[in-house]
Design a protein around this motif. Structure first.
Motif, short mmCIF file in Angstrom:
data_model
loop_
_atom_site.label_atom_id
_atom_site.label_comp_id
_atom_site.label_asym_id
_atom_site.label_seq_id
_atom_site.Cartn_x
_atom_site.Cartn_y
_atom_site.Cartn_z
N ILE A 29 -21.21 26.40 7.68
CA ILE A 29 -21.78 25.48 8.67
C ILE A 29 -21.71 26.04 10.09
O ILE A 29 -22.10 25.37 11.05
CB ILE A 29 -21.10 24.10 8.61
N GLY A 30 -21.19 27.26 10.25
CA GLY A 30 -21.22 27.92 11.55
C GLY A 30 -20.09 27.57 12.49
O GLY A 30 -20.26 27.65 13.71
N VAL A 31 -18.93 27.18 11.95
CA VAL A 31 -17.77 26.92 12.79
C VAL A 31 -16.88 28.16 12.75
O VAL A 31 -16.07 28.33 11.85
CB VAL A 31 -16.99 25.68 12.31
N PHE A 32 -17.08 29.05 13.71
CA PHE A 32 -16.33 30.30 13.71
C PHE A 32 -16.13 30.82 15.13
O PHE A 32 -16.74 30.34 16.09
CB PHE A 32 -16.99 31.38 12.84
N GLY A 33 -15.26 31.80 15.24
CA GLY A 33 -15.00 32.44 16.53
C GLY A 33 -14.92 33.94 16.33
O GLY A 33 -14.96 34.45 15.21
N THR A 34 -14.79 34.67 17.44
CA THR A 34 -14.75 36.12 17.41
C THR A 34 -13.32 36.61 17.52
O THR A 34 -12.56 36.14 18.36
CB THR A 34 -15.58 36.70 18.57
N ASP A 35 -12.95 37.54 16.65
CA ASP A 35 -11.62 38.15 16.72
C ASP A 35 -11.67 39.31 17.70
O ASP A 35 -12.02 40.43 17.36
CB ASP A 35 -11.18 38.63 15.33
#
Length: 261
Positions: A29-35
């Motif tokens: 669903i597009g709930v992410f962040g960048t490491d």
């Protein structure tokens, strides 16, 4: 101790097996962040606090169920503080979840050359919203109003304890936990260690209700740490940092362990 052990095992197993599902779900669903700390800046699913909270809730409810249906009237433990702790942590986990799901559809520069999806809540909104999580602990008048202070000795704060000190503690600890985040495994690992130490202290002093909260919270965090250890497969998000702070401070308040906490 057997009941606590069963509840801890339930929390660990639920969190461990639920986390992969939420990794796939939040990624879809597009709930992410960048490491940012990895060379290729991979995109990682956010909001690991949700499976951790679910495991925690199942663990606490397992403890309550055993006390009610197995031990029955022979058990004199007051379960009301446990329900207050679950409600407080659920409120704050929900607030953190709202922060986590506020993401962009495309990565944009957010300063210092960093590029990310996450927007999150405004800084001034976080302490105000986390204040709501203190209400259940305030409503049941958790903890003891007698506080031992250096030099001053024991002071009875009366109604100022539940109505002033408890909300200040919840807001400060949850937001401090959030501000200390930033590296793979740091948030879950830090709070797992703190909760384990608190559990030992509370058991030694016979504070069973507080020990149940911290022990079950520790188990859930350890299960999530398997997926959050570097290289992380899931970020904790604010849902975990706020949850773990609220869980810890709830155990401290209910277990009357302010100085240790």
């Amino acid at each position: 101790l057997t009941t606590i052990a069963i509840s801890v095992a339930a929390a660990f197993l639920v969190t461990f097996f639920a986390t992969p599902y939420f990794i796939r779900f939040f990624n879809r669903i597009g709930v992410f962040g960048t490491d940012f700390q990895k060379e290729k800046k991979p995109v990682i699913p956010l909001s690991g606090g949700i499976p951790v909270f679910i495991g925690f809730m199942i663990g606490v409810m397992t403890f309550v169920a055993i006390n009610v249906f197995v031990d029955g009237k022979s058990n004199s433990l007051n379960l009301l503080p446990l329900f207050a702790a679950v409600l407080s942590t659920s409120i704050i986990a929900l607030i953190g979840f709202f922060d986590d799901i506020n993401v962009r559809t495309k990565r944009v520069a957010i300063g210092s050359g960093a590029i990310d999806y996450k927007i999150g809540l405004k800084q001034w909104q976080k302490p105000l919203l986390t204040l709501l999580a203190a209400i259940p602990l305030m409503a049941v008048n958790s903890g003891v109003s007698d506080v031992v202070l250096p030099i001053l000795g024991t002071i009875n704060f009366g109604l100022f304890y539940p109505l002033l000190l408890v909300p200040i503690a919840v807001v400060c600890v949850s937001n401090a936990t959030n501000m200390l985040a930033g590296m793979n495994g740091l948030e879950a690992g830090m709070m797992a260690v703190a909760s384990a130490g608190l559990t030992g202290y509370l058991l030694i002093h016979g504070e069973v209700a507080g020990a149940v909260i911290s022990a079950i919270g520790c188990a859930s965090l350890l299960a999530f740490l398997f997926y959050n250890w570097s290289p992380a497969r899931m970020f904790p998000g604010d849902s975990l940092t706020y949850f773990s702070g609220a869980m810890f401070v709830s155990a401290v308040i209910i277990g009357n362990a302010e100085r240790f906490g």
